[in-house]
Design an enzyme around this catalytic site. Sequence first.
Site, PDB file in Angstrom:
ATOM      1  N   ASN A 215      51.650  -9.311 -48.929  1.00 23.10           N
ATOM      2  CA  ASN A 215      51.675  -7.928 -48.427  1.00 23.10           C
ATOM      3  C   ASN A 215      51.401  -7.813 -46.929  1.00 23.10           C
ATOM      4  O   ASN A 215      51.510  -6.716 -46.375  1.00 23.10           O
ATOM      5  CB  ASN A 215      50.705  -7.031 -49.216  1.00 23.10           C
ATOM      6  CG  ASN A 215      51.079  -6.969 -50.674  1.00 23.10           C
ATOM      7  OD1 ASN A 215      52.216  -6.647 -50.994  1.00 23.10           O
ATOM      8  ND2 ASN A 215      50.168  -7.314 -51.565  1.00 23.10           N
TER       9      ASN A 215
ATOM     10  N   TYR B 231      44.936  -0.697 -42.026  1.00 19.96           N
ATOM     11  CA  TYR B 231      45.451  -1.903 -41.368  1.00 19.96           C
ATOM     12  C   TYR B 231      46.064  -1.660 -39.997  1.00 19.96           C
ATOM     13  O   TYR B 231      46.453  -2.618 -39.319  1.00 19.96           O
ATOM     14  CB  TYR B 231      46.469  -2.595 -42.293  1.00 19.96           C
ATOM     15  CG  TYR B 231      45.863  -3.076 -43.595  1.00 19.96           C
ATOM     16  CD1 TYR B 231      44.963  -4.138 -43.604  1.00 19.96           C
ATOM     17  CD2 TYR B 231      46.167  -2.461 -44.816  1.00 19.96           C
ATOM     18  CE1 TYR B 231      44.392  -4.578 -44.790  1.00 19.96           C
ATOM     19  CE2 TYR B 231      45.610  -2.892 -46.007  1.00 19.96           C
ATOM     20  CZ  TYR B 231      44.712  -3.955 -45.988  1.00 19.96           C
ATOM     21  OH  TYR B 231      44.141  -4.393 -47.152  1.00 19.96           O
TER      22      TYR B 231
ATOM     23  N   ASN C 238      45.091 -15.576 -43.058  1.00 23.50           N
ATOM     24  CA  ASN C 238      44.745 -14.317 -43.713  1.00 23.50           C
ATOM     25  C   ASN C 238      45.345 -14.412 -45.107  1.00 23.50           C
ATOM     26  O   ASN C 238      46.548 -14.215 -45.282  1.00 23.50           O
ATOM     27  CB  ASN C 238      45.311 -13.115 -42.959  1.00 23.50           C
ATOM     28  CG  ASN C 238      44.864 -11.807 -43.603  1.00 23.50           C
ATOM     29  OD1 ASN C 238      44.417 -11.803 -44.756  1.00 23.50           O
ATOM     30  ND2 ASN C 238      44.990 -10.709 -42.885  1.00 23.50           N
TER      31      ASN C 238
ATOM     32  N   ALA D 148      45.235 -10.727 -50.651  1.00 24.49           N
ATOM     33  CA  ALA D 148      44.526 -10.593 -51.919  1.00 24.49           C
ATOM     34  C   ALA D 148      44.152 -11.943 -52.539  1.00 24.49           C
ATOM     35  O   ALA D 148      43.221 -12.018 -53.353  1.00 24.49           O
ATOM     36  CB  ALA D 148      45.374  -9.782 -52.903  1.00 24.49           C
TER      37      ALA D 148
ATOM     38  N   HIS E 285      40.500 -13.323 -52.785  1.00 23.73           N
ATOM     39  CA  HIS E 285      39.549 -12.970 -53.838  1.00 23.73           C
ATOM     40  C   HIS E 285      39.857 -13.634 -55.178  1.00 23.73           C
ATOM     41  O   HIS E 285      39.140 -13.431 -56.139  1.00 23.73           O
ATOM     42  CB  HIS E 285      39.534 -11.443 -54.008  1.00 23.73           C
ATOM     43  CG  HIS E 285      39.597 -10.709 -52.700  1.00 23.73           C
ATOM     44  ND1 HIS E 285      38.583 -10.787 -51.771  1.00 23.73           N
ATOM     45  CD2 HIS E 285      40.560  -9.918 -52.143  1.00 23.73           C
ATOM     46  CE1 HIS E 285      38.922 -10.057 -50.697  1.00 23.73           C
ATOM     47  NE2 HIS E 285      40.111  -9.533 -50.901  1.00 23.73           N
TER      48      HIS E 285
ATOM     49  N   ASP F 175      41.406 -25.175 -52.782  1.00 22.28           N
ATOM     50  CA  ASP F 175      41.532 -26.612 -53.024  1.00 22.28           C
ATOM     51  C   ASP F 175      42.523 -27.250 -52.054  1.00 22.28           C
ATOM     52  O   ASP F 175      42.316 -28.383 -51.609  1.00 22.28           O
ATOM     53  CB  ASP F 175      41.965 -26.876 -54.472  1.00 22.28           C
ATOM     54  CG  ASP F 175      40.823 -26.688 -55.455  1.00 22.28           C
ATOM     55  OD1 ASP F 175      39.673 -26.509 -55.015  1.00 22.28           O
ATOM     56  OD2 ASP F 175      41.085 -26.718 -56.677  1.00 22.28           O
TER      57      ASP F 175
ATOM     58  N   GLU G 123      39.255 -18.097 -41.370  1.00 24.31           N
ATOM     59  CA  GLU G 123      39.698 -17.041 -42.302  1.00 24.31           C
ATOM     60  C   GLU G 123      39.653 -15.714 -41.555  1.00 24.31           C
ATOM     61  O   GLU G 123      38.655 -15.403 -40.910  1.00 24.31           O
ATOM     62  CB  GLU G 123      38.744 -17.021 -43.498  1.00 24.31           C
ATOM     63  CG  GLU G 123      39.008 -15.878 -44.474  1.00 24.31           C
ATOM     64  CD  GLU G 123      37.961 -15.839 -45.604  1.00 24.31           C
ATOM     65  OE1 GLU G 123      37.183 -16.820 -45.757  1.00 24.31           O
ATOM     66  OE2 GLU G 123      37.905 -14.815 -46.308  1.00 24.31           O
TER      67      GLU G 123
ATOM     68  N   HIS H 133      40.568 -11.402 -41.706  1.00 25.05           N
ATOM     69  CA  HIS H 133      40.990 -10.176 -42.386  1.00 25.05           C
ATOM     70  C   HIS H 133      41.070  -9.072 -41.353  1.00 25.05           C
ATOM     71  O   HIS H 133      40.158  -8.927 -40.524  1.00 25.05           O
ATOM     72  CB  HIS H 133      39.988  -9.783 -43.481  1.00 25.05           C
ATOM     73  CG  HIS H 133      39.804 -10.878 -44.484  1.00 25.05           C
ATOM     74  ND1 HIS H 133      40.728 -11.138 -45.465  1.00 25.05           N
ATOM     75  CD2 HIS H 133      38.830 -11.806 -44.609  1.00 25.05           C
ATOM     76  CE1 HIS H 133      40.327 -12.180 -46.163  1.00 25.05           C
ATOM     77  NE2 HIS H 133      39.178 -12.613 -45.668  1.00 25.05           N
ATOM     78  N   VAL H 134      42.136  -8.300 -41.438  1.00 24.33           N
ATOM     79  CA  VAL H 134      42.319  -7.187 -40.506  1.00 24.33           C
ATOM     80  C   VAL H 134      41.239  -6.130 -40.753  1.00 24.33           C
ATOM     81  O   VAL H 134      40.628  -5.607 -39.822  1.00 24.33           O
ATOM     82  CB  VAL H 134      43.735  -6.587 -40.689  1.00 24.33           C
ATOM     83  CG1 VAL H 134      43.913  -5.340 -39.832  1.00 24.33           C
ATOM     84  CG2 VAL H 134      44.804  -7.636 -40.365  1.00 24.33           C
ATOM     85  N   SER H 135      41.016  -5.834 -42.011  1.00 27.07           N
ATOM     86  CA  SER H 135      40.044  -4.796 -42.370  1.00 27.07           C
ATOM     87  C   SER H 135      38.655  -5.399 -42.559  1.00 27.07           C
ATOM     88  O   SER H 135      38.511  -6.621 -42.700  1.00 27.07           O
ATOM     89  CB  SER H 135      40.479  -4.107 -43.671  1.00 27.07           C
ATOM     90  OG  SER H 135      40.395  -5.018 -44.759  1.00 27.07           O
TER      91      SER H 135
ATOM     92  N   ARG I 176      34.634  -2.088 -48.141  1.00 26.25           N
ATOM     93  CA  ARG I 176      35.636  -1.572 -49.082  1.00 26.25           C
ATOM     94  C   ARG I 176      35.143  -1.784 -50.515  1.00 26.25           C
ATOM     95  O   ARG I 176      33.949  -1.744 -50.766  1.00 26.25           O
ATOM     96  CB  ARG I 176      36.973  -2.250 -48.785  1.00 26.25           C
ATOM     97  CG  ARG I 176      37.447  -2.000 -47.327  1.00 26.25           C
ATOM     98  CD  ARG I 176      38.751  -2.690 -47.010  1.00 26.25           C
ATOM     99  NE  ARG I 176      39.841  -2.152 -47.842  1.00 26.25           N
ATOM    100  CZ  ARG I 176      41.048  -2.716 -47.917  1.00 26.25           C
ATOM    101  NH1 ARG I 176      41.312  -3.797 -47.207  1.00 26.25           N
ATOM    102  NH2 ARG I 176      41.983  -2.178 -48.691  1.00 26.25           N
TER     103      ARG I 176
ATOM    104  N   ARG J 289      36.132  -7.014 -53.038  1.00 21.85           N
ATOM    105  CA  ARG J 289      36.701  -7.622 -51.828  1.00 21.85           C
ATOM    106  C   ARG J 289      35.652  -8.408 -51.044  1.00 21.85           C
ATOM    107  O   ARG J 289      35.967  -9.097 -50.082  1.00 21.85           O
ATOM    108  CB  ARG J 289      37.313  -6.552 -50.918  1.00 21.85           C
ATOM    109  CG  ARG J 289      38.631  -6.019 -51.399  1.00 21.85           C
ATOM    110  CD  ARG J 289      39.283  -5.121 -50.356  1.00 21.85           C
ATOM    111  NE  ARG J 289      40.156  -4.164 -50.994  1.00 21.85           N
ATOM    112  CZ  ARG J 289      41.440  -4.390 -51.295  1.00 21.85           C
ATOM    113  NH1 ARG J 289      42.008  -5.530 -51.000  1.00 21.85           N
ATOM    114  NH2 ARG J 289      42.160  -3.454 -51.898  1.00 21.85           N
TER     115      ARG J 289
HETATM  116  O1  LIG Z   1      45.849  -7.909 -48.396  1.00 21.04           O
HETATM  117  C1  LIG Z   1      44.709  -7.781 -47.982  1.00 21.04           C
HETATM  118  C2  LIG Z   1      44.448  -7.812 -46.545  1.00 21.04           C
HETATM  119  C3  LIG Z   1      43.095  -8.342 -46.125  1.00 21.04           C
HETATM  120  O2  LIG Z   1      43.105  -9.754 -46.144  1.00 21.04           O
HETATM  121  C4  LIG Z   1      42.860  -7.896 -44.670  1.00 21.04           C
HETATM  122  O3  LIG Z   1      43.542  -8.430 -43.790  1.00 21.04           O
HETATM  123  O4  LIG Z   1      42.042  -7.013 -44.402  1.00 21.04           O
HETATM  124  C5  LIG Z   1      41.982  -7.847 -47.056  1.00 21.04           C
HETATM  125  C6  LIG Z   1      42.302  -8.161 -48.508  1.00 21.04           C
HETATM  126  O5  LIG Z   1      41.258  -7.681 -49.349  1.00 21.04           O
HETATM  127  C7  LIG Z   1      43.590  -7.485 -48.910  1.00 21.04           C
HETATM  128  O6  LIG Z   1      43.928  -7.820 -50.239  1.00 21.04           O
END
Ligand SMILES: O=C1C[C@@](O)(C(=O)O)C[C@@H](O)[C@@H]1O
Length: 153
Positions: A12, A24, A75, A78, A81, A88, A99, A101-103, A108, A112
């Site tokens: 996504n 986002y 990134n 989903a 999680h 692995d 790692e 994450h934009v948000s 949230r 998450r």
């Molecule tokens: O698809 C995403 C985007 C995400 O990885 C982020 O970039 O904030 C946060 C995840 O929880 C979510 O499923």
Amino acid sequence: MAQKILLINGPNLNLLGTREPQIYGSATLNDVVKQAKIQAAALSIQVEAFQSNHEGAIVDKIQAARGEVDAIIINPGAFTHTSVAIRDALLGVGIPFVEIHVSNVHAREQWRRHSYLSDKAQAVICGLGVFGYTAAIEFAAKHMKVNAGASKL
Ligand SMILES: O=C1C[C@@](O)(C(=O)O)C[C@@H](O)[C@@H]1O
């Protein structure tokens, strides 16, 4: 040989810019990748970008990166999680990863907050919006230079 970063975006994230913009933002994945390549080029680093909505494709990409890249910025969307397989794969190839994450995943839904990757990551970035990718590239560049024997961060 030029140092290389593999930038992986999971499910996504191809919808960045149109997907829940209140969470986002409005930058697209294309914007992010373009900016990352420009930033990295100025540091004499090559960025290869890969996006997939499929867990197995991400695992395959990580496996193929063994011996080919110096660092991974991921990134996982989903899969953060849910995916023991991506964890692995990253551990299996032994490539250091950041790692991102934009948000702010901690502000949230409760579920998450758990990541299958965070305890093995060199760094975890979240809540900076797409600037997080810029921060990750800068960190990875410095980290790679540390590996090459340059001064510490
Ligand atoms: O698809 C995403 C985007 C995400 O990885 C982020 O970039 O904030 C946060 C995840 O929880 C979510 O499923």
